[in-house]
Write an enzyme that holds these catalytic residues in place. Structure first.
Site, mmCIF file in Angstrom:
data_model
loop_
_atom_site.group_PDB
_atom_site.id
_atom_site.type_symbol
_atom_site.label_atom_id
_atom_site.label_comp_id
_atom_site.label_asym_id
_atom_site.label_seq_id
_atom_site.Cartn_x
_atom_site.Cartn_y
_atom_site.Cartn_z
ATOM 1 N N ASP A 1 -0.083 4.385 1.074
ATOM 2 C CA ASP A 1 -0.315 5.374 2.119
ATOM 3 C C ASP A 1 0.487 5.059 3.374
ATOM 4 O OD1 ASP A 1 -2.061 3.116 2.573
ATOM 5 O OD2 ASP A 1 -3.111 4.311 4.087
ATOM 6 N N GLU B 1 -4.789 1.949 2.983
ATOM 7 C CA GLU B 1 -4.807 0.770 3.845
ATOM 8 C C GLU B 1 -4.823 1.145 5.312
ATOM 9 O OE1 GLU B 1 -2.841 -2.512 6.258
ATOM 10 O OE2 GLU B 1 -2.292 -0.400 5.983
ATOM 11 N N GLU B 2 -4.121 2.217 5.655
ATOM 12 C CA GLU B 2 -3.971 2.573 7.064
ATOM 13 C C GLU B 2 -5.279 3.021 7.714
ATOM 14 O OE1 GLU B 2 -1.537 1.973 8.858
ATOM 15 O OE2 GLU B 2 0.238 1.817 7.581
ATOM 16 N N HIS C 1 5.124 3.593 12.363
ATOM 17 C CA HIS C 1 4.159 4.655 12.693
ATOM 18 C C HIS C 1 4.688 5.725 13.639
ATOM 19 C CE1 HIS C 1 0.357 1.994 11.686
ATOM 20 N NE2 HIS C 1 1.326 1.903 10.770
ATOM 21 N N ASP D 1 6.318 1.329 6.456
ATOM 22 C CA ASP D 1 4.986 0.749 6.354
ATOM 23 C C ASP D 1 4.169 1.648 5.441
ATOM 24 O OD1 ASP D 1 2.565 -0.516 6.743
ATOM 25 O OD2 ASP D 1 2.338 0.089 8.828
ATOM 26 N N HIS E 1 0.839 -1.213 0.000
ATOM 27 C CA HIS E 1 0.000 0.000 0.000
ATOM 28 C C HIS E 1 0.864 1.249 0.000
ATOM 29 C CE1 HIS E 1 0.409 0.811 4.419
ATOM 30 N NE2 HIS E 1 0.414 -0.493 4.539
ATOM 31 N N ASP F 1 4.018 -6.580 3.703
ATOM 32 C CA ASP F 1 3.586 -5.528 4.622
ATOM 33 C C ASP F 1 3.867 -5.902 6.074
ATOM 34 O OD1 ASP F 1 2.409 -3.154 5.442
ATOM 35 O OD2 ASP F 1 0.352 -3.887 5.293
#
Length: 409
Positions: free
Chosen positions: A81, A176-177, A381, A142, A79, A199
């Protein structure tokens, strides 16, 4: 391969692709589309076919089969994002060559230090090339690490036509997040029998179980009156929210759980006297326990309603995704192939449940069984996020080896 991965990854992370839950567009942010269009150009440059970006920003491409064998089409996904937990704007990746195993000063001015005391796995990367943040943003491994690894693997297969493989499809998806990644993904157009999301986290991770997941938004309505004349008139919605929050068992929160243990996670509290909104996510690997957790949330809301009135509290709760194990176990051989690929490369597979979700959670229920494999990243994150380039290179080799094993069946 190592130089290619570094170049791709450090280019991708500099594009701000944080998703936005308040947006109704797909993708939810312009930066995601910027990265998707860059990737489409790069895919065409390396020789991928059928490179298409649809109206919702989903990018798909094909590496044609180079064998006469009847090999199922497999896919690899990542992904574009990044998470909303911490800023992803103006990412300035730092490259640490031949890491010495000691603390890394990410930002001297702000005294931000990546330390082994706080992150005990850090010294195990001694000798690796690491990429870190500058202490002011997340890194975006990520899932831009997964993107770089897939791109590098596809380029390698194109440059080495002697490696036998079947038809391979790749896809890069938005949002996705915030749980929307597969919502507009066209499984029939992707046209693969099986897929893998790239991922995961540290070296060797191989996952085919995820949480069952739901989101709950609870709105508390109060009555704002001047505090000087508020007696028997004011209703403070913030206090109602606090009373609701205190109903949840503290030990059933993310900071106190691991493995297969589920939780209630308080994401945010926003409001004032008149109105306060509380946002929770609910997670559990076991479907019955998951349903019980949702029932508990409803019970707490009803208890508050009986005390403060029906109109004082409103609950909005919806399921987000389910444990992909149910859909992958009937085709468990796709997990076994990924496991063998790692063993062939002297990587010890770590088969553990995802304490979260991937696009594969939803895709598996859409008819595309999709386990998850590692990227090599740590501390996603946040400002202490970092990744080993050595392990990114290994992830690319796992993608290549999976492709070879399918063709060898």
């Amino acid at each position: 391969m190592k130089k290619e991965i570094i170049k791709r990854f450090t280019t991708y992370v500099k594009i701000d692709t944080q998703s936005n839950e308040d947006s109704t567009t797909t993708p939810t942010t312009e930066g995601q589309l910027e990265l998707v269009n860059l990737l489409a150009d790069e895919l065409r440059e390396i020789g991928m076919e059928d490179v298409e970006v649809d109206e919702n920003g989903y990018l798909m491409a094909t590496l044609p089969s180079n064998t006469d064998k009847d090999v199922p089409t497999i896919g690899f996904l990542a992904h574009v994002d990044t998470a909303t937990d911490f800023t992803g704007k103006n990412v300035n990746p730092q490259i640490v060559e031949k890491f010495d195993g000691n603390d890394i000063v990410l930002n001297q001015e702000l005294n931000v230090v990546l330390s082994a005391n706080e992150f005990p796995e850090l010294p195990s990367y001694k000798g690796h090339t690491l990429i870190t943040t500058d202490g002011t943003t997340l890194l975006g491994a990520d899932n831009k690490a997964g993107i770089a690894e897939i791109m590098t693997a596809m380029n390698y297969l194109i440059q080495h036509p002697e490696i036998e493989h079947g038809r391979i499809r790749i896809a890069f998806t938005p949002d996705e997040e915030i749980g929307r990644g597969p919502h507009k993904f066209d499984v029939s157009r992707f046209d693969a029998s099986y897929a893998y999301t790239v991922d995961g986290g540290p070296l060797g991770e191989l996952q085919y179980e995820s949480f069952n997941a739901a989101a709950a938004k609870v709105t508390f309505r109060g009555n704002s009156v001047h505090p000087g004349t508020a007696k028997n008139k004011m209703v403070n919605s913030g206090k109602l929210a606090a009373a609701f929050i205190n109903k949840f068992p503290d030990q059933e929160s993310p900071e106190h759980t691991e493995g297969y243990e589920g939780f209630y996670h308080l994401i945010s509290v926003n409001g004032d006297v008149e109105q306060t909104k509380v946002y929770y996510i609910i997670r559990d690997h076991d479907r019955e326990k998951f349903e019980a957790r949702k029932a508990t949330v409803e019970q707490f809301v009803n208890e508050m309603k009986s005390q403060y009135g029906e109109t004082a509290i409103r609950l909005e709760m919806k399921d987000q995704y389910y444990n992909m194990r149910e859909k992958i176990e009937p085709v468990k051989e796709i997990v076994e192939i990924a496991e063998q690929a790692m063993k062939n490369l002297n990587i010890e597979p770590i088969i553990e449940p995802v304490r979260g979700g991937t696009d594969g959670s939803q895709l598996s229920y859409m008819g595309l069984p999709t386990p998850n494999i590692f990227t090599g990243g740590e501390n996603f994150h946040g400002k202490f996020e970092y990744i080993s380039v050595d392990n990114m290179e290994k992830a690319s080799h796992v993608i290549i080896e999976i492709s070879k094993l399918f063709a060898a069946k």
